[in-house]
Design a protein around this motif. Structure first.
Motif, PDB file in Angstrom:
ATOM      1  N   PRO A  55       4.762   7.740   1.608  1.00 55.94           N
ATOM      2  CA  PRO A  55       6.034   7.094   1.255  1.00 55.94           C
ATOM      3  C   PRO A  55       6.205   5.773   1.995  1.00 55.94           C
ATOM      4  N   HIS A  56       6.681   4.776   1.255  1.00 55.64           N
ATOM      5  CA  HIS A  56       6.847   3.421   1.779  1.00 55.64           C
ATOM      6  C   HIS A  56       8.324   3.043   1.635  1.00 55.64           C
ATOM      7  N   GLY A  57       9.054   3.016   2.758  1.00 58.49           N
ATOM      8  CA  GLY A  57      10.479   2.751   2.708  1.00 58.49           C
ATOM      9  C   GLY A  57      10.808   1.269   2.605  1.00 58.49           C
ATOM     10  N   VAL A  58      11.966   0.983   1.993  1.00 61.42           N
ATOM     11  CA  VAL A  58      12.377  -0.415   1.821  1.00 61.42           C
ATOM     12  C   VAL A  58      13.821  -0.671   2.252  1.00 61.42           C
ATOM     13  N   SER A  59      14.539   0.355   2.724  1.00 65.45           N
ATOM     14  CA  SER A  59      15.977   0.165   2.939  1.00 65.45           C
ATOM     15  C   SER A  59      16.472   0.443   4.354  1.00 65.45           C
ATOM     16  N   LEU A  60      15.585   0.800   5.285  1.00 58.60           N
ATOM     17  CA  LEU A  60      16.061   1.102   6.647  1.00 58.60           C
ATOM     18  C   LEU A  60      16.613  -0.136   7.353  1.00 58.60           C
ATOM     19  N   GLY A  61      15.972  -1.279   7.142  1.00 61.42           N
ATOM     20  CA  GLY A  61      16.423  -2.479   7.840  1.00 61.42           C
ATOM     21  C   GLY A  61      16.214  -2.378   9.338  1.00 61.42           C
ATOM     22  N   LEU A  62      14.994  -2.014   9.753  1.00 61.51           N
ATOM     23  CA  LEU A  62      14.717  -1.817  11.171  1.00 61.51           C
ATOM     24  C   LEU A  62      14.896  -3.093  11.998  1.00 61.51           C
ATOM     25  N   GLY A  63      14.784  -4.251  11.340  1.00 58.22           N
ATOM     26  CA  GLY A  63      14.959  -5.507  12.054  1.00 58.22           C
ATOM     27  C   GLY A  63      16.395  -5.973  12.110  1.00 58.22           C
ATOM     28  N   GLY A  64      17.326  -5.168  11.578  1.00 50.01           N
ATOM     29  CA  GLY A  64      18.733  -5.525  11.609  1.00 50.01           C
ATOM     30  C   GLY A  64      19.355  -5.278  12.968  1.00 50.01           C
ATOM     31  N   ALA A  65      20.553  -5.806  13.170  1.00 49.15           N
ATOM     32  CA  ALA A  65      21.206  -5.709  14.477  1.00 49.15           C
ATOM     33  C   ALA A  65      21.739  -4.309  14.752  1.00 49.15           C
ATOM     34  N   GLU A  66      22.067  -3.554  13.716  1.00 48.40           N
ATOM     35  CA  GLU A  66      22.601  -2.212  13.923  1.00 48.40           C
ATOM     36  C   GLU A  66      21.474  -1.198  14.100  1.00 48.40           C
ATOM     37  N   ARG A  67      21.772  -0.106  14.749  1.00 50.46           N
ATOM     38  CA  ARG A  67      20.805   0.974  14.882  1.00 50.46           C
ATOM     39  C   ARG A  67      20.564   1.621  13.519  1.00 50.46           C
ATOM     40  N   PRO A  68      19.373   2.162  13.304  1.00 48.19           N
ATOM     41  CA  PRO A  68      19.060   2.757  12.000  1.00 48.19           C
ATOM     42  C   PRO A  68      20.050   3.867  11.639  1.00 48.19           C
ATOM     43  N   ASP A  69      20.421   3.906  10.383  1.00 49.61           N
ATOM     44  CA  ASP A  69      21.362   4.898   9.892  1.00 49.61           C
ATOM     45  C   ASP A  69      20.717   6.286   9.893  1.00 49.61           C
ATOM     46  N   ALA A  70      21.405   7.258  10.492  1.00 44.84           N
ATOM     47  CA  ALA A  70      20.849   8.605  10.605  1.00 44.84           C
ATOM     48  C   ALA A  70      20.618   9.237   9.241  1.00 44.84           C
ATOM     49  N   GLY A  71      21.508   8.965   8.292  1.00 46.45           N
ATOM     50  CA  GLY A  71      21.343   9.527   6.955  1.00 46.45           C
ATOM     51  C   GLY A  71      20.115   8.989   6.249  1.00 46.45           C
ATOM     52  N   ARG A  72      19.868   7.699   6.390  1.00 51.51           N
ATOM     53  CA  ARG A  72      18.672   7.113   5.769  1.00 51.51           C
ATOM     54  C   ARG A  72      17.403   7.664   6.421  1.00 51.51           C
ATOM     55  N   LEU A  73      17.436   7.835   7.738  1.00 47.73           N
ATOM     56  CA  LEU A  73      16.267   8.390   8.424  1.00 47.73           C
ATOM     57  C   LEU A  73      16.012   9.832   7.987  1.00 47.73           C
ATOM     58  N   ALA A  74      17.075  10.610   7.852  1.00 44.45           N
ATOM     59  CA  ALA A  74      16.913  11.992   7.417  1.00 44.45           C
ATOM     60  C   ALA A  74      16.344  12.058   6.004  1.00 44.45           C
ATOM     61  N   ALA A  75      16.810  11.165   5.128  1.00 43.72           N
ATOM     62  CA  ALA A  75      16.304  11.136   3.757  1.00 43.72           C
ATOM     63  C   ALA A  75      14.828  10.759   3.726  1.00 43.72           C
TER      64      ALA A  75
END
Length: 448
Positions: A55-75
């Motif tokens: 799987p190749h993710g495109v929506s986490l935004g790891l380079g963004g200023a906020e910490r990664p969203d827990a829901g997106r990580l769980a998905a």
């Protein structure tokens, strides 16, 4: 243990062709496009044959200023488990900005945007990646992205930035040689210098894709044949390290299967020319081990710097990224130091991509509006930045048409209104006249 070799990006449009292609050792899927409980039959058959699916993710935004969203990580973790993947990948990019850190509305880019190569951005990215590694059940690899624009005041080269990132987090690298070519054309960055600085021992696998040049700007389209300069960069990389795997990406404008197979042959030949496939067959086969059974994907040798980045660093990054994204999607002034011409090119590309994706998410709208769809959407996008994904964007566009008085033909207006009503509620509208009448009556009574 799982092995990689020569692969191709699995897409529904070419699923049958991929199943029949000779020499396909593995495939990659866009993580957000698969449902863990309802995997496409094609992917099931490939897995039954022993083909690895990553799987190749495109929506986490790891380079963004906020910490990664827990829901997106769980998905994302759920998709890893459903696919039995040995590895999961994402991008070194930001995809949204605004929100609490800047006390401003949240904005969505709908695209992968470059992070500044600064100490602040690196500190934030390292912590975000460690958070993601702790939440994922297998090792994580992150991809260098293509960019049309450069940040002013950068403190590191691409290679230095990626070296420090891998050194500090133990994260693996997915190197996209097409993106190195894009950055060579658009930002005058030498691919050979970038490869020389990279920690190639951290290489997970390689992406190869096509694009096109227009007015001196290279667009990483994933919709055109792989050009010779990209294959030459692949050969250079293969002369330095044996790639664990090489994958062809194609997202649209799909050619006949024979043409895709020809591109795969050219990729194998480019690797063999560099010596990366010597004695290993195909694209240079190697092994990738699964993450520890405890659930963490971090390599055992990963080291942590003392302390997390100061919240002030996150806020500085947030303000900078919000100013840039606002200029690209909301028409605000260009931040100081950016090339305004390039920002204009990027803004038009983002609006065009929005129009294309909304047309896929809501294919009825282009059918209803005909040739007027694209100019109408681009006019809407100019003053209405995306804030909540493409499906919400399609509904907001329809609302804009209905409220703005631009639909002068009664039949078109009625069709857009019916489309909007069908999709804007919590459940589809009933086809039964009695139910529709009751619903309409209830709405009238509630307005009184």
């Amino acid at each position: 243990m799982e092995r990689l070799g020569t692969g191709i990006g699995w897409r529904p449009e070419i699923a049958d062709a991929v199943e029949r292609m000779p020499g396909i050792d593995w495939v990659e899927v866009v993580a957000e496009n698969v449902c863990p409980g309802h995997l496409p039959e094609s992917l099931r058959r490939l897995r039954e044959r022993g083909v690895t699916v990553i799987p190749h993710g495109v929506s986490l935004g790891l380079g963004g200023a906020e910490r990664p969203d827990a829901g997106r990580l769980a998905a994302l973790a759920e998709r890893v488990e459903a696919l039995g993947a040995p590895l999961v990948t994402e991008h070194i990019a930001f995809v949204r900005a605004g929100g609490p850190l800047t006390a401003s509305p949240r904005l969505e880019a709908g695209h992968l945007l470059p992070v500044p190569r600064t100490r602040d951005a690196l500190d934030v990215l390292c912590e975000n990646i460690r958070i993601a590694q702790d939440a994922l059940p297998v090792p994580l690899a992150v991809e260098n992205i293509a960019a049309l624009i450069s940040w002013p005041g950068e403190e590191m080269t691409e290679g230095q930035f990626l070296y420090d990132l891998a050194d500090r987090t133990g994260v693996r690298l997915l190197i996209d040689v097409a993106n190195l070519h894009t950055n060579h054309v658009n930002r005058a960055e030498d691919p050979a210098e970038a490869l020389a600085e990279l920690p190639l021992e951290a290489l997970a696998y390689v992406h190869v894709a096509g694009g096109f040049e227009r007015d001196g700007v290279w667009h990483d389209s994933h919709a055109h044949p792989v050009p010779r300069p990209v294959l030459d960069i692949l050969t250079d990389l293969a002369s330095r390290v044996s790639p664990p795997g090489v994958l062809l990406e194609r997202d649209e404008n799909f050619p006949e299967p024979a043409e895709l197979e020809g591109e795969l042959r050219a990729i194998r030949e480019a690797v063999e020319k560099g010596g990366g496939g010597a004695g290993q067959g195909g694209a240079g086969r190697a092994t990738i081990s699964r993450g520890p059974s405890s659930g963490t994907g971090r390599a055992a040798s990963s080291t942590r710097p003392a302390g997390a980045p100061a919240e002030a660093a996150r806020q500085r990054l947030a303000l900078a990224q919000t100013a840039l994204l606002s200029a690209l999607v909301a028409g605000t002034p260009a931040p100081e130091g950016f090339d305004r011409v390039r920002l204009g090119v990027q803004a038009r590309a983002l609006a065009g991509k929005r129009a294309d994706v909304v047309a896929k998410v809501a294919p009825e709208l282009p059918l209803i509006l005909g040739a007027g769809y694209r100019p109408a959407f681009l006019a809407y996008a100019h003053g209405a930045p995306m804030t909540d994904g493409y499906r919400r964007d399609a509904l907001a566009f329809a609302e804009h048409l209905l409220c703005g008085g631009t639909l002068t033909e009664a039949r078109t207006r009625r069709q857009v209104r019916e489309w909007w009503l069908e999709r804007s509620g919590p459940a589809p509208r009933s086809r039964r006249p009695a139910v529709r009448l009751a619903r309409a009556t209830r709405k009238v009574l509630l307005r009184r």
